[in-house]
Design a protein around this motif. Structure first.
Motif, PDB file in Angstrom:
ATOM      1  N   ALA A 133       7.387 -10.143 -10.538  1.00 15.46           N
ATOM      2  CA  ALA A 133       8.018  -9.971 -11.846  1.00 15.46           C
ATOM      3  C   ALA A 133       8.578  -8.564 -11.995  1.00 15.46           C
ATOM      4  O   ALA A 133       9.680  -8.371 -12.533  1.00 15.46           O
ATOM      5  N   SER A 134       7.846  -7.575 -11.502  1.00 14.26           N
ATOM      6  CA  SER A 134       8.290  -6.192 -11.616  1.00 14.26           C
ATOM      7  C   SER A 134       9.608  -5.963 -10.883  1.00 14.26           C
ATOM      8  O   SER A 134      10.540  -5.356 -11.422  1.00 14.26           O
ATOM      9  N   VAL A 135       9.708  -6.473  -9.653  1.00 17.83           N
ATOM     10  CA  VAL A 135      10.933  -6.289  -8.868  1.00 17.83           C
ATOM     11  C   VAL A 135      12.092  -7.073  -9.491  1.00 17.83           C
ATOM     12  O   VAL A 135      13.215  -6.565  -9.597  1.00 17.83           O
ATOM     13  N   ALA A 136      11.825  -8.309  -9.922  1.00 18.57           N
ATOM     14  CA  ALA A 136      12.880  -9.141 -10.505  1.00 18.57           C
ATOM     15  C   ALA A 136      13.463  -8.503 -11.762  1.00 18.57           C
ATOM     16  O   ALA A 136      14.689  -8.523 -11.974  1.00 18.57           O
ATOM     17  N   LEU A 137      12.610  -7.933 -12.597  1.00 18.13           N
ATOM     18  CA  LEU A 137      13.083  -7.315 -13.841  1.00 18.13           C
ATOM     19  C   LEU A 137      13.705  -5.945 -13.587  1.00 18.13           C
ATOM     20  O   LEU A 137      14.711  -5.589 -14.195  1.00 18.13           O
ATOM     21  N   ARG A 138      13.118  -5.215 -12.681  1.00 17.58           N
ATOM     22  CA  ARG A 138      13.618  -3.863 -12.407  1.00 17.58           C
ATOM     23  C   ARG A 138      15.050  -3.879 -11.876  1.00 17.58           C
ATOM     24  O   ARG A 138      15.875  -3.032 -12.233  1.00 17.58           O
ATOM     25  N   PHE A 139      15.361  -4.853 -11.020  1.00 13.47           N
ATOM     26  CA  PHE A 139      16.679  -4.908 -10.410  1.00 13.47           C
ATOM     27  C   PHE A 139      17.602  -5.928 -11.083  1.00 13.47           C
ATOM     28  O   PHE A 139      18.669  -6.251 -10.556  1.00 13.47           O
ATOM     29  N   GLY A 140      17.202  -6.442 -12.252  1.00 12.21           N
ATOM     30  CA  GLY A 140      18.063  -7.328 -13.015  1.00 12.21           C
ATOM     31  C   GLY A 140      18.315  -8.676 -12.368  1.00 12.21           C
ATOM     32  O   GLY A 140      19.333  -9.323 -12.638  1.00 12.21           O
ATOM     33  N   LEU A 141      17.380  -9.137 -11.518  1.00 16.19           N
ATOM     34  CA  LEU A 141      17.539 -10.444 -10.893  1.00 16.19           C
ATOM     35  C   LEU A 141      17.331 -11.550 -11.914  1.00 16.19           C
ATOM     36  O   LEU A 141      17.897 -12.637 -11.798  1.00 16.19           O
ATOM     37  N   VAL A 142      16.499 -11.285 -12.918  1.00 17.03           N
ATOM     38  CA  VAL A 142      16.281 -12.202 -14.041  1.00 17.03           C
ATOM     39  C   VAL A 142      16.577 -11.421 -15.315  1.00 17.03           C
ATOM     40  O   VAL A 142      16.036 -10.338 -15.531  1.00 17.03           O
ATOM     41  N   ARG A 143      17.450 -12.002 -16.150  1.00 17.39           N
ATOM     42  CA  ARG A 143      17.884 -11.322 -17.372  1.00 17.39           C
ATOM     43  C   ARG A 143      17.711 -12.244 -18.568  1.00 17.39           C
ATOM     44  O   ARG A 143      17.427 -13.435 -18.417  1.00 17.39           O
ATOM     45  N   GLU A 144      17.916 -11.686 -19.756  1.00 19.71           N
ATOM     46  CA  GLU A 144      17.740 -12.468 -20.984  1.00 19.71           C
ATOM     47  C   GLU A 144      18.573 -13.741 -20.984  1.00 19.71           C
ATOM     48  O   GLU A 144      18.145 -14.783 -21.469  1.00 19.71           O
ATOM     49  N   GLU A 145      19.769 -13.664 -20.458  1.00 18.43           N
ATOM     50  CA  GLU A 145      20.659 -14.837 -20.455  1.00 18.43           C
ATOM     51  C   GLU A 145      20.067 -16.006 -19.672  1.00 18.43           C
ATOM     52  O   GLU A 145      20.398 -17.168 -19.917  1.00 18.43           O
ATOM     53  N   HIS A 146      19.169 -15.703 -18.721  1.00 22.88           N
ATOM     54  CA  HIS A 146      18.575 -16.765 -17.913  1.00 22.88           C
ATOM     55  C   HIS A 146      17.523 -17.557 -18.680  1.00 22.88           C
ATOM     56  O   HIS A 146      17.115 -18.636 -18.234  1.00 22.88           O
ATOM     57  N   LEU A 147      17.079 -17.038 -19.818  1.00 25.09           N
ATOM     58  CA  LEU A 147      16.104 -17.785 -20.624  1.00 25.09           C
ATOM     59  C   LEU A 147      16.679 -19.117 -21.097  1.00 25.09           C
ATOM     60  O   LEU A 147      15.931 -20.050 -21.400  1.00 25.09           O
ATOM     61  N   ALA A 148      18.000 -19.210 -21.149  1.00 23.40           N
ATOM     62  CA  ALA A 148      18.639 -20.467 -21.568  1.00 23.40           C
ATOM     63  C   ALA A 148      18.388 -21.591 -20.565  1.00 23.40           C
ATOM     64  O   ALA A 148      18.565 -22.774 -20.894  1.00 23.40           O
TER      65      ALA A 148
END
Length: 257
Positions: A235-250
């Motif tokens: 989770a830390s790496v995915a969020l730090r490098f923007g691999l998962v962003r707010e738009e993906h919550l859709a």
């Protein structure tokens, strides 16, 4: 860097390695391996299938750029390659077909056998996806170090894992595998998702897609500590490098009240 990873059939070799994971065969560009019944004991083939209805040398895998090729050495039967992310999608490799390209990232190769079917899984973690449109004529295109497919099931697992921190960055809690399975199960593509399947996707993300160096954390689990550390690092790496962003919550199902 490997192009494909083959999960060897469990009945043939020891089903798990010393760390409790399935035995894997890593192939780089240009590597070629045979599959089939082989000589007694599965010798002389890298991927041994013990069913007496399988030819001793049934076919061949070749690792290419970001995909792989399958050759069918049978003169009478076709082989099927199933897309494990494709809701029933598959391709057929006809008898005698050599070097058939396989575009799937998660595949199961299925051969007709005396006792039903024989199968093994092939993963192509280095699939490339367009990230940014490069300027025409300005050198070679940049290859993204983390090639993730937003339409895949493993990406849904990653989004569900990161969801609490995307909604509230101060939230340090991460969902467990069972909670992720429950969160995604209302999606049509995830109806049969289990806790063990979620853990498998997390391992695939950690070791094949993001290539995390967990050090001692990658050793045998102790009271779930290794798994928790792996999820936190992922989770830390995915969020730090923007691999998962707010738009993906859709992509996730609507949260229950």
């Amino acid at each position: 860097m490997e192009t494909i990873i083959v999960q060897l059939p469990e009945p043939v070799r020891p089903p798990v390695d010393s760390a409790g994971r399935p035995e894997l065969l890593h192939l780089g560009p240009g590597d070629v391996v045979d599959f089939g019944r082989g000589l007694p004991g599965g010798r002389d083939v890298a991927i041994a299938l013990t069913d007496p209805g399988i030819s001793r040398r049934a076919g061949q895998l070749e690792a290419a750029g970001d995909y792989w090729r399958l050759s069918n050495f049978s003169r009478t039967v076709s082989y099927a390659v199933e897309n494990l992310e494709g809701a029933g999608e598959y391709l057929t490799v006809a008898p005698g077909r050599l070097g058939a390209p396989v575009p799937f990232e998660f595949s199961r190769v299925v051969l007709p056998a005396l006792n039903g079917t024989a199968a093994f899984k092939v993963f192509a973690p280095q699939h490339a996806y367009l990230g940014e449109r490069s300027a025409d004529g300005v050198g070679e295109q940049t290859v993204h170090p983390f090639a993730l497919d937003p339409t895949s099931k493993y990406f849904l697992v990653l989004v569900a894992l990161c969801e609490p921190r995307l909604r509230d960055p101060s939230d340090t809690a991460l969902p467990g595998a069972g909670e992720i399975a429950d969160r995604l199960r209302t999606l049509e593509s995830c109806r049969g998702l289990t806790r063990s399947a979620v853990n498998y996707h997390i391992d695939y993300l950690a070791f094949a897609k993001l290539r995390l160096d967990l050090g001692e954390e990658g050793g045998p689990p102790a009271d779930g500590g290794r798994t928790g550390a792996k999820r936190a690092r992922l989770a830390s790496v995915a969020l730090r490098f923007g691999l998962v962003r707010e738009e993906h919550l859709a992509l996730l199902p609507r949260a229950r009240p």
